[in-house]
Design a protein around this motif. Structure first.
Motif, PDB file in Angstrom:
ATOM      1  N   GLY A   1       0.983  -1.065   0.047  1.00  0.00           N
ATOM      2  CA  GLY A   1      -0.306  -0.346  -0.073  1.00  0.00           C
ATOM      3  C   GLY A   1       0.633   1.354  -0.284  1.00  0.00           C
ATOM      4  O   GLY A   1       0.162   2.310  -0.025  1.00  0.00           O
ATOM      5  N   MET A   2       2.310   1.033   0.105  1.00  0.00           N
ATOM      6  CA  MET A   2       3.141   2.064   0.702  1.00  0.00           C
ATOM      7  C   MET A   2       4.311   1.998  -0.625  1.00  0.00           C
ATOM      8  O   MET A   2       5.396   2.872  -0.551  1.00  0.00           O
ATOM      9  N   LYS A   3       4.782   1.297  -1.110  1.00  0.00           N
ATOM     10  CA  LYS A   3       5.980   1.046  -2.193  1.00  0.00           C
ATOM     11  C   LYS A   3       6.287   2.201  -3.032  1.00  0.00           C
ATOM     12  O   LYS A   3       6.956   2.385  -3.042  1.00  0.00           O
ATOM     13  N   GLU A   4       4.654   2.557  -3.025  1.00  0.00           N
ATOM     14  CA  GLU A   4       5.180   3.707  -4.743  1.00  0.00           C
ATOM     15  C   GLU A   4       5.579   5.701  -3.714  1.00  0.00           C
ATOM     16  O   GLU A   4       5.776   6.034  -3.879  1.00  0.00           O
ATOM     17  N   ALA A   5       5.841   4.736  -2.933  1.00  0.00           N
ATOM     18  CA  ALA A   5       5.403   6.923  -1.514  1.00  0.00           C
ATOM     19  C   ALA A   5       7.150   7.566  -2.550  1.00  0.00           C
ATOM     20  O   ALA A   5       7.973   6.601  -2.676  1.00  0.00           O
ATOM     21  N   GLY A   6       7.508   8.704  -2.126  1.00  0.00           N
ATOM     22  CA  GLY A   6       8.728   9.309  -2.789  1.00  0.00           C
ATOM     23  C   GLY A   6       9.941   8.699  -2.075  1.00  0.00           C
ATOM     24  O   GLY A   6      10.729   8.453  -2.499  1.00  0.00           O
TER      25      GLY A   6
END
Length: 324
Positions: free
Chosen positions: A278-283
């Motif tokens: 759910g957060m792997k594409e965070a900067g």
């Protein structure tokens, strides 16, 4: 499978999840493109012209039934229209988002077509000629690849941050008149919209999440204070929802929301697959955990080993000092 046309069931309107449409079309386009097929989107609702135009901008054909009687979701209407579309384009796969609508419609459709279906998928690929869906199992502890031996393939896809590739040409929008057909035993009575917290973590530029490492519910106040200090929103991992501390609207993960902030701070979160998806594409990902072997550090850009109950107050104080 030599050629795969793909039907995607998109959403628009009260109680539906429009934000899932883009990643759904992205998954369908990847599958269709690899097999020389095309994508056709089905959209049923009331006053959904803007959503139909957005879908067409992705280069796909859109079949849209836009009328007041389609304000509420009615599975009979969808099944009847899908049957027409299936006869028209002979799809190799039919995808819906893993939302309340998709989770209700997909098994109905699979049962009607007498085919198998896969749920809660996070990816789809073609491997050695077979279409394989990737999906979590055992509450995200395992990731499995599954291949269905029936056609058309029916699956629900988790929302992600993926976007369709820029289209060379805008797709067409075709208006259709959808009706419930002969079987109208299921009819909507009313749509109950979940209460909104006023904050959508999926749209935030900065997200601060707390996990089981906080220990006690009262310690979640530390997450809220840090989030306020950095100008972000507070969130959590699944265990906090399971324990009743927060609602699923605050949860990041496979069974919660997918976020794509510029900065993600994970506090006391071990880093289970369920959460990382759910957060792997965070900067930029900052992880604070006292366990140096915690899986979250494999995802983090910056890792801090230590007790969150000691580190968060100091970090909050430093941030406030700098911003002042």
């Amino acid at each position: 499978m030599s050629k795969v046309n793909v039907i995607v069931v998109c959403e628009a309107g009260v109680g539906q999840t429009e934000s899932a449409n883009a990643s759904l079309v992205a998954a369908a386009s990847k599958l269709a493109r690899s097999q020389g097929g095309r994508v056709c989107a089905l959209l049923i609702g009331n006053q959904v012209a803007a959503v139909a135009a957005e879908l067409a901008s992705y280069g796909v054909e859109v079949r849209v039934a836009d009328a007041p009687q389609h304000t509420d979701y009615n599975p009979s209407v969808y099944l009847n229209e899908l049957n027409k579309l299936i006869e028209a384009i002979n799809p190799g796969a039919i995808l819906a988002a893993h939302t309340y609508l998709g989770m209700d419609l997909a098994p109905r459709l699979a049962a009607k077509l007498k085919v198998a279906f896969a749920t809660n998928c996070i990816d789809v690929n073609v491997e050695d000629g077979d279409v394989c869906f990737t999906r979590p199992m055992y509450r995200g502890r395992l990731i499995a690849k599954v291949a269905l031996d029936t056609t058309p393939l029916v699956a629900t896809m988790q929302q992600s941050g993926a976007k369709p590739e820029a289209a060379i040409e805008t797709g067409t929008v075709v208006a259709v008149e959808a009706s419930a057909g002969a079987d109208n035993r299921v009819r909507p009575i009313r749509t109950i919209v979940p209460e909104s917290s006023g904050v959508d973590i999926a749209k935030a530029d900065i997200v601060v999440s707390g996990g089981r490492g906080l220990g006690e519910q009262k310690n979640y106040a530390l997450i809220e204070e840090l989030a306020d200090a950095v100008g972000g929103v507070p969130a959590c991992s699944r265990p906090l929802v399971d324990m009743g501390w927060l609602t699923v609207s605050s949860q990041v993960g496979l069974s919660g929301k997918t976020v794509k902030p510029k900065l993600y701070i994970a506090c006391g979160i071990s880093g289970a697959v369920e959460h990382v998806y759910g957060m792997k594409e965070a900067g930029v990902v900052v992880a604070i955990n006292k366990d140096p072997e915690a899986p979250i550090f494999k995802t983090a850009d910056i890792g801090v080993i230590g007790d969150v109950l000691e580190i968060i107050p100091k970090l909050t104080s430093q941030v406030k000092s700098v911003r002042a």
